[in-house]
Design a protein around this motif. Structure first.
Motif, short mmCIF file in Angstrom:
data_model
loop_
_atom_site.label_atom_id
_atom_site.label_comp_id
_atom_site.label_asym_id
_atom_site.label_seq_id
_atom_site.Cartn_x
_atom_site.Cartn_y
_atom_site.Cartn_z
N LYS A 1 62.04 -0.40 75.98
CA LYS A 1 60.65 -0.32 75.44
C LYS A 1 60.29 0.30 74.25
O LYS A 1 59.21 0.33 73.80
CB LYS A 1 59.66 -0.68 76.54
CG LYS A 1 59.94 -1.46 77.63
CD LYS A 1 59.93 -2.94 77.24
CE LYS A 1 60.21 -3.69 78.24
NZ LYS A 1 60.05 -5.27 78.34
N GLY A 2 61.58 1.00 73.90
CA GLY A 2 60.93 2.11 72.73
C GLY A 2 60.36 3.23 73.13
O GLY A 2 59.98 4.11 72.47
N ARG A 3 60.14 3.58 74.49
CA ARG A 3 59.78 4.95 75.08
C ARG A 3 60.75 5.94 75.15
O ARG A 3 61.82 5.73 75.69
CB ARG A 3 59.17 4.67 76.30
CG ARG A 3 57.86 3.77 76.40
CD ARG A 3 57.49 3.27 77.81
NE ARG A 3 58.29 2.58 78.60
CZ ARG A 3 58.02 1.68 79.26
NH1 ARG A 3 56.86 1.16 79.55
NH2 ARG A 3 58.95 1.32 80.16
N VAL A 4 60.53 6.97 74.52
CA VAL A 4 61.34 8.12 74.74
C VAL A 4 61.14 8.91 76.10
O VAL A 4 60.19 9.44 76.56
CB VAL A 4 60.97 9.44 73.56
CG1 VAL A 4 61.93 10.66 73.74
CG2 VAL A 4 61.32 8.71 72.24
N ARG B 1 57.36 1.27 68.05
CA ARG B 1 57.23 2.35 67.35
C ARG B 1 57.61 3.57 68.21
O ARG B 1 57.56 3.77 69.48
CB ARG B 1 56.00 2.60 66.59
CG ARG B 1 55.52 1.60 65.46
CD ARG B 1 56.39 2.04 64.12
NE ARG B 1 56.05 1.25 62.94
CZ ARG B 1 56.16 1.54 61.80
NH1 ARG B 1 56.84 2.89 61.67
NH2 ARG B 1 55.78 0.91 60.87
N ILE B 2 58.48 4.50 67.67
CA ILE B 2 59.08 5.62 68.37
C ILE B 2 58.54 7.03 67.78
O ILE B 2 59.10 7.31 66.53
CB ILE B 2 60.46 5.79 68.36
CG1 ILE B 2 61.03 4.42 69.06
CG2 ILE B 2 60.94 6.70 69.46
CD1 ILE B 2 62.63 4.19 68.99
N ALA B 3 57.65 7.79 68.13
CA ALA B 3 57.01 8.65 67.36
C ALA B 3 57.93 9.83 67.32
O ALA B 3 57.90 10.67 66.14
CB ALA B 3 55.68 9.25 68.09
N ASP B 4 58.75 10.22 68.25
CA ASP B 4 59.75 11.19 68.19
C ASP B 4 60.96 11.13 67.25
O ASP B 4 61.88 12.14 67.06
CB ASP B 4 60.30 11.71 69.55
CG ASP B 4 59.13 12.31 70.46
OD1 ASP B 4 58.16 12.90 70.00
OD2 ASP B 4 59.40 12.12 71.37
N LEU B 5 61.01 9.81 66.62
CA LEU B 5 62.18 9.49 65.77
C LEU B 5 61.56 8.88 64.38
O LEU B 5 62.02 7.89 64.08
CB LEU B 5 63.17 8.53 66.41
CG LEU B 5 64.04 9.06 67.69
CD1 LEU B 5 64.32 7.87 68.55
CD2 LEU B 5 64.99 9.97 66.94
N GLN C 1 55.97 9.32 59.79
CA GLN C 1 55.38 7.98 60.48
C GLN C 1 56.65 7.71 61.55
O GLN C 1 57.80 7.99 61.35
CB GLN C 1 55.75 6.79 59.51
CG GLN C 1 54.56 6.93 58.10
CD GLN C 1 53.32 6.64 58.75
OE1 GLN C 1 52.79 5.74 59.52
NE2 GLN C 1 52.42 7.71 58.38
N PRO C 2 56.33 7.10 62.65
CA PRO C 2 57.14 7.03 63.82
C PRO C 2 58.28 5.88 63.20
O PRO C 2 57.98 4.99 62.71
CB PRO C 2 56.43 6.25 64.83
CG PRO C 2 54.79 6.39 64.48
CD PRO C 2 55.01 6.65 62.86
N GLY C 3 59.34 5.86 63.85
CA GLY C 3 60.59 5.23 63.69
C GLY C 3 60.34 3.79 64.61
O GLY C 3 59.49 3.53 65.17
#
Length: 256
Positions: free
Chosen positions: A39-42, A2-6, A245-247
């Motif tokens: 890993k999905g980290r911004v 999950r990517i909170a910023d996207l 919701q996170p991308g």
């Protein structure tokens, strides 16, 4: 992942300069691109100076001159009313912060009237293609002319359509696409599947699939983006299913 910023993750592409880095964006809000690791980290975000957001739907990367460029495609048109679409070109940022300046604004119109689209393909030589979504007309392939440049609106060339009857169904809408870095493969994604083609055939309107992959096991709330990674890895991204919701991001092994 999950990517909170996207929360509205729409476009996705792999960096040509930094292994393990992906570039992504939301389809609304500020004109920003996000650096994301595998890993999905911004790891950072870059403000794109000289760009506006109407409906950003895709991002692609290709070599240009002696470096690498990113192409951000403002091509969404749900109502099929836009007189022209816009692609912003910028040198791929070396840093994952600050501001990057657009160095070309590419405007184009379809030869057969407006279309909704979410897929921008960039060939290794920098030739750009758009695949329409299939929401406001048939799924079709269009090419930018070689002389496309800032300061004028060019007419796209229609290469061929339709791609497939099954791409005309609601679950077959094209939400993104990509060309592999070696130029050998094209992938198109729908909400539920990946479909692969030989580039040499696809870009000449021979749309026979070489293989496909079912994405339903990922249970994405809204599947959107796709990008080729190293070896046989393909990355897919999606919206979170709601503004807060996170991308999503997933890495898939897709042997040729």
């Amino acid at each position: 992942m999950r990517i909170a910023d996207l929360p509205e993750a729409s476009g996705l592409t792999a960096s040509l300069n930094t292994p393990g880095r992906l570039w992504a964006h939301n389809d609304s809000g500020k004109p920003e691109i996000f650096a994301v690791d595998t890993k999905g980290r911004v790891t950072g975000k870059v403000l794109v100076s000289g760009a506006q957001v109407v409906d950003w739907e895709a991002i692609a990367s290709a070599h240009c001159g002696s470096g690498a460029c990113l192409y951000v495609a403002d091509i969404g048109d749900n109502a099929a009313r836009r007189k022209h679409i816009t692609v912003y070109r910028l040198a791929e940022p070396a840093r994952t912060g600050g501001t990057a300046q657009v160095d070309a604004v590419l405007r184009a119109a379809y030869p057969d009237g407006p279309h909704d689209a979410e897929a921008l393909l960039a060939a290794p030589d920098g030739t750009l293609y758009i695949v329409t979504k299939g929401e406001t007309g048939p799924v079709a392939l269009y090419r930018f002319p070689r002389d496309a440049g800032s300061g004028k609106t060019v007419q796209l060339e229609r290469i061929g359509a339709p791609l497939s009857r099954r791409l005309s169904s609601p679950t077959g809408r094209i939400t993104d696409g990509a060309i592999s870095a070696d130029g050998d493969q094209v992938v198109l994604r729908t909400p539920n599947a990946l479909r692969f083609y030989r580039s040499a055939d696809f870009l000449k309107a021979d749309f026979r699939e070489t293989r496909s992959m079912d994405l339903k096991p990922l249970k994405e709330p809204q599947g959107e983006g796709v990008a080729f990674g190293p070896s046989n890895i393909v990355y897919v991204a999606g919206e979170g299913g709601g503004k807060s919701q996170p991308g999503t991001l997933a890495a898939l092994s897709c042997p040729r």
